[in-house]
Design a protein around this motif. Structure first.
Motif, short mmCIF file in Angstrom:
data_model
loop_
_atom_site.label_atom_id
_atom_site.label_comp_id
_atom_site.label_asym_id
_atom_site.label_seq_id
_atom_site.Cartn_x
_atom_site.Cartn_y
_atom_site.Cartn_z
N ALA A 40 27.88 65.39 43.18
CA ALA A 40 28.68 65.06 44.36
C ALA A 40 30.04 64.51 43.97
CB ALA A 40 27.93 64.05 45.22
N LEU A 41 30.08 63.61 42.98
CA LEU A 41 31.35 63.04 42.56
C LEU A 41 32.28 64.11 42.00
CD1 LEU A 41 30.63 59.54 41.01
CD2 LEU A 41 30.78 60.27 43.38
N LYS A 42 31.72 65.04 41.24
CA LYS A 42 32.54 66.12 40.70
C LYS A 42 33.10 66.98 41.83
CE LYS A 42 30.13 66.42 36.25
NZ LYS A 42 29.21 67.22 35.40
N ALA A 77 44.31 58.00 51.28
CA ALA A 77 43.46 57.10 50.50
C ALA A 77 42.00 57.51 50.69
CB ALA A 77 43.67 55.66 50.94
N PHE A 78 41.15 57.10 49.74
CA PHE A 78 39.75 57.51 49.80
C PHE A 78 38.83 56.40 49.30
CE2 PHE A 78 41.06 58.44 45.49
CZ PHE A 78 39.94 58.15 44.71
N THR A 79 37.57 56.49 49.71
CA THR A 79 36.52 55.64 49.16
C THR A 79 35.18 56.32 49.42
OG1 THR A 79 35.69 53.37 49.01
CG2 THR A 79 36.12 54.21 51.21
N LEU A 80 34.10 55.66 49.03
CA LEU A 80 32.76 56.18 49.24
C LEU A 80 31.96 55.22 50.12
CD1 LEU A 80 31.89 57.21 45.56
CD2 LEU A 80 32.59 58.75 47.40
N ILE A 81 31.05 55.78 50.92
CA ILE A 81 30.17 54.96 51.73
C ILE A 81 28.76 55.54 51.65
CG2 ILE A 81 31.99 54.26 53.33
CD1 ILE A 81 30.80 56.27 55.35
N TYR A 82 27.77 54.73 52.00
CA TYR A 82 26.41 55.22 52.20
C TYR A 82 26.23 55.41 53.71
CZ TYR A 82 24.96 53.93 47.44
OH TYR A 82 24.81 53.83 46.08
N GLY A 114 20.49 58.30 54.73
CA GLY A 114 19.47 57.47 54.11
C GLY A 114 19.27 57.63 52.62
N ASP A 115 19.98 58.58 51.98
CA ASP A 115 19.77 58.76 50.54
C ASP A 115 20.80 57.99 49.73
OD1 ASP A 115 22.16 60.26 50.42
OD2 ASP A 115 21.10 62.14 50.79
N ASP A 116 20.73 58.13 48.40
CA ASP A 116 21.64 57.40 47.52
C ASP A 116 22.82 58.24 47.04
OD1 ASP A 116 20.35 54.93 47.56
OD2 ASP A 116 18.89 55.56 46.07
N VAL A 117 23.00 59.40 47.65
CA VAL A 117 24.19 60.21 47.35
C VAL A 117 25.27 59.80 48.35
CG1 VAL A 117 25.17 62.52 47.22
CG2 VAL A 117 22.80 62.13 46.52
N PRO A 118 26.37 59.24 47.88
CA PRO A 118 27.37 58.69 48.80
C PRO A 118 28.14 59.76 49.54
CG PRO A 118 28.22 58.63 46.57
CD PRO A 118 26.79 59.10 46.46
N GLU A 119 28.68 59.36 50.69
CA GLU A 119 29.59 60.21 51.44
C GLU A 119 31.04 59.80 51.10
OE1 GLU A 119 25.98 61.14 52.52
OE2 GLU A 119 26.63 59.10 52.96
N LEU A 120 31.94 60.75 51.23
CA LEU A 120 33.36 60.53 50.94
C LEU A 120 34.11 60.31 52.25
CD1 LEU A 120 35.89 60.76 48.98
CD2 LEU A 120 35.89 63.20 49.59
N GLU A 140 34.10 53.53 42.27
CA GLU A 140 33.70 53.20 43.64
C GLU A 140 32.18 53.19 43.78
OE1 GLU A 140 35.67 52.43 46.62
OE2 GLU A 140 36.87 51.90 44.88
N LEU A 141 31.52 54.18 43.18
CA LEU A 141 30.06 54.23 43.26
C LEU A 141 29.44 53.06 42.51
CD1 LEU A 141 27.50 55.56 44.20
CD2 LEU A 141 27.61 57.09 42.23
N GLU A 142 29.97 52.73 41.35
CA GLU A 142 29.45 51.59 40.59
C GLU A 142 29.58 50.30 41.40
OE1 GLU A 142 31.56 51.72 36.92
OE2 GLU A 142 30.47 53.46 36.16
#
Length: 253
Positions: free
Chosen positions: A57-59, A82-87, A90-96, A229-231
């Motif tokens: 996903a990050l790639k 600008a950008f960031t990641l959020i949950y 319900g899974d652990d793959v973040p959305e952009l 951001e994910l870390e």
């Protein structure tokens, strides 16, 4: 809510520090674990071993952001996107999330990684910000205009938007109570009925993100930025109180 939980963890830690002999072993063990966490916070190599789907996903997001074109037809000098990641789901793959700027019409565009592709799940909010319920897939799409307030609540399932409820508060003169009209799902209702629906959605535990909380698209390597951001998100997970304590006390983020 999160700040209160972090404060509670910190208070418990302080009590442990002041404990007597029988509690000292527990205190030492906690401090040792916290020390290990500090090392992760300083050198997050342990967090970079992400599951395969997170890494993919990050790639994908990095490629997408490299080619990203901001909204056209802006009325004044453009801010840098600008950008960031959020949950969101319900899974652990973040959305952009990507935000073009802070104008009234600048909403927050949400994208997700799905079956090897980056797909849009809509644009929400205004002034470069929006609210959502983390891990619940619920987003709040609010807009105000001339004293009128319009709100829609969506459930996101995959890349689909499902409208759960809409409500509005409109008037001809904001100083005259009798001029106000309230609607829920397109039907006119009393002020009391409107407020009941309003509280149902907004007196919940939701999160907010805006332009000022994000990374500028031009600031450094995009893939490194996404990984960081994910870390940061992993370190701030509420179910890991030791991590919360260290992050809250270190000022790292």
């Amino acid at each position: 809510m999160k700040k209160l939980r972090i404060a509670g963890v910190m208070a418990a830690f302080c009590l442990l520090q002041g404990g007597c002999g029988a509690e000292q072993e527990t205190t030492d063990a906690f401090q040792a674990k916290a020390a290990d966490t500090v090392q992760i916070a300083k050198d997050s190599s342990g967090l970079t071993k992400m599951p395969e789907e997170q890494s993919a996903a990050l790639k994908g997001y990095a490629v997408f952001l490299t080619e990203y074109e901001p909204r056209q037809g802006r009325n004044r000098q453009e801010e840098t996107p600008a950008f960031t990641l959020i949950y969101l789901d319900g899974d652990d793959v973040p959305e952009l999330v990507v935000i073009d700027g802070i104008e009234h019409a600048d909403g927050v565009s949400v994208f997700k990684y799905e079956e090897g592709k980056i797909v849009s799940v809509g644009t929400y909010g205004q002034y470069g910000g929006f609210s959502y319920q983390e891990k619940e897939g619920i987003v709040f799409d609010d807009y105000d205009q001339g004293g009128n307030i319009y709100a829609r609540v969506y459930q996101i399932e995959g890349s689909k938007q499902i409208l759960l409820q809409s409500f509005s508060e409109t008037c001809y003169d904001i100083l005259i109570e009798e001029d106000y009209t309230y609607t829920v799902d397109g039907e006119e209702v009393s002020k009391e009925q409107y407020l009941k629906v309003f509280r149902k959605w907004y007196e919940t535990d939701y999160k907010y993100v805006d332009y000022g909380m994000c990374r500028l698209l031009t600031a450094g390597d995009i893939q490194d930025g996404l990984r960081e951001e994910l870390e940061k998100m992993i370190l701030m997970r509420e179910e890991v109180p030791e991590l919360n304590l260290v992050v809250a006390g270190s000022g790292r983020f």
